[in-house]
Write a protein that holds these residues in place. Structure first.
Motif, short mmCIF file in Angstrom:
data_model
loop_
_atom_site.label_atom_id
_atom_site.label_comp_id
_atom_site.label_asym_id
_atom_site.label_seq_id
_atom_site.Cartn_x
_atom_site.Cartn_y
_atom_site.Cartn_z
N MET B 170 31.00 0.72 -50.95
CA MET B 170 29.68 1.11 -51.11
C MET B 170 29.11 0.91 -52.88
N ARG B 172 29.20 -1.45 -54.66
CA ARG B 172 28.59 -2.45 -54.83
C ARG B 172 27.02 -2.23 -54.82
N LEU B 173 26.74 -1.48 -53.89
CA LEU B 173 25.08 -1.41 -53.60
C LEU B 173 24.51 -0.03 -54.39
N ILE B 175 25.08 2.94 -54.41
CA ILE B 175 24.84 4.21 -53.56
C ILE B 175 25.52 5.33 -53.78
N ALA B 191 24.07 9.91 -51.17
CA ALA B 191 23.15 8.90 -51.99
C ALA B 191 22.47 9.54 -52.75
N ALA B 192 21.08 10.02 -52.70
CA ALA B 192 20.42 10.65 -53.81
C ALA B 192 20.30 12.24 -53.60
#
Lengths: 291, 291
Positions: B170, B172-173, B175, B191-192
């Motif tokens: 993940m 790479r994104l 996230i 995530a956020a």
């Protein structure tokens, strides 16, 4: 008795889990002119199917289930609604179960994909055919393009592409089927909590200031995982999902075309239209449908 | 005036965000015999630094900040604690800011990595040196191996490997930096919302039956994203994270060695030991440290 040759001329067996999905499916199929036979699973099925041909079975009673399906001349099996994973203590140790046991053993540890693919295998090795929403409920599966009256903005189209990229990447790990993308960030990723809980979290992200962009903004992107068994385990977007998306001020919902079931599609789209929320179907490739 | 040649002989400038991290850092550095100079940022810094050499600056006043750092003969800059992203309306339009503007513009859209790498670039292009926890607080960065008294079980070691694989993919994104892995599944992805909120969610997953395995089970795995700027943006595991992990019945915490800061390391490990929670540092490659 024996298995009938023509599938559509035989009743569709609906193995009913919890939730309103089995009821919606049964009503659709009956309206389309096909007989149904509902398998009510003790402790799992939540709806009332007393007005339809049905029988009650205990979970794990694989041998009894096979007998009933043969008696009722069912060849096509549609399994829908939610199921808990059976515990060993709940399984009836009849002969059919014993034969299925080696498969069940393999399923007990592992992600959902493995469980689901195993269920397909068990039914098909007994001569039944597992059918899915594309065949049984084609009108309720998201198709490509703008599905409601609201179109995605340019920014939303970027969010859609970002969300699809994230889902594609994560699918390899058997993680989530849904993310919320907002302005070049993935702000929420679904794992075991379910889509609606993930969406509700986006409200907290706004109120805590972790997401600053004012509503409406952010797109729920929901897709199947690569290799997901769509006959038994198609992702679902229901009214509650649309309601949650509206509540937290998302801009829209993008669904993988052909791979997401919208059980109460018309109501869901009307609700979205009223709130100014777009709903669109997108090809796995990443295009957000017509401008 | 000018910039001193020997970095360690000059005071360490600590640009203090919110939270107790800047205070912990300042105390550590002072105890180790180096002078500090605290930059208190209006509306960001939450601690009291009146007992230490300090000055108050407004957020976005890049020109003024540079002047102060030169006056105080600081060359090394340690930025720590949490910062909101500045809004354009809060930026003082002095000459330094105008020069930094093209960089700031590039930063406004994009994930945290881009913002952070931009901040490093801005400082270094002005002749300062950004230093990180590995240099300033080496004793508080997770190292490889079992850090407390409890060792991970065999199952936990599989969870650790699964979690690291997920984080690697993940990253790479841009996230999350943390997941909870449990028995061959990734049950939560950050995530956020932040790590602690993600852990708390695992309690709901248990109470709702979405996760059936009884506690203690499940491992929080936290690592840096590939290419993450560890000087400015090292992942942190604090007491609250340990407390949350204990509260929801996790089996342990695995941290990427050399890449996760434990500000109150001793207290955190004592708390974990008492609760039977393991804490270990693991190499990015995936080994879970000594048996």
């Amino acid at each position: 008795m024996g298995t009938p040759d023509s599938a559509a001329s035989s009743p569709l067996a609906i193995i009913a889990g919890a939730g309103d999905l089995p009821r919606i499916a049964a009503d659709h199929v009956v309206r389309a002119g096909r007989e149904v036979f509902v398998v009510v699973v003790e402790g799992e099925t939540s709806g009332d199917y007393s007005d339809l041909p049905h029988e009650i079975v205990r979970i794990g009673a694989a041998g009894r289930l096979k007998e009933i399906l043969l008696e009722r001349r069912c060849r096509d099996v549609f399994m829908t609604g939610t199921f808990r994973r059976p515990r060993f203590s709940e399984i009836d140790w009849d002969m059919g179960t014993v034969r299925a046991l080696s498969s069940i053993m393999r399923l007990r540890f592992g992600g959902d994909d493995k469980v689901v693919n195993g269920v397909v295998h068990i039914f098909e090795s007994e001569g039944f055919r597992i059918v899915g929403p594309r065949e049984v409920l084609p009108g309720l599966v998201a198709d490509a393009g703008v599905l409601g009256k609201v179109k995605p903005s340019r920014r939303a189209r970027t969010d859609i592409a970002d969300g699809l990229a994230a889902i594609r990447l994560m699918g390899r790990l058997d993680i989530g089927q849904a993310v919320v993308a907002l302005s070049r960030r993935i702000i929420a990723v679904e794992a075991a909590e379910g889509t609606d809980a993930m969406i509700r979290r986006c409200g907290d992200l706004r109120s805590s200031g972790r997401v600053a962009l004012p509503p409406p903004s952010g797109v729920l992107v929901k897709a199947a995982k690569p290799g997901q068994e769509l006959r038994l385990d198609m992702p679902v977007v229901g009214i509650d999902t649309v309601r949650a998306a509206i509540h937290v001020g998302l801009e829209g919902i993008a669904l993988e075309a052909g791979a997401v079931l919208m059980p109460r599609r018309r109501e869901a789209l009307e609700l979205a239209d009223q709130a100014g929320l777009f709903v669109c179907g997108v090809a796995r490739g990443g295009e957000a449908g017509p401008e």
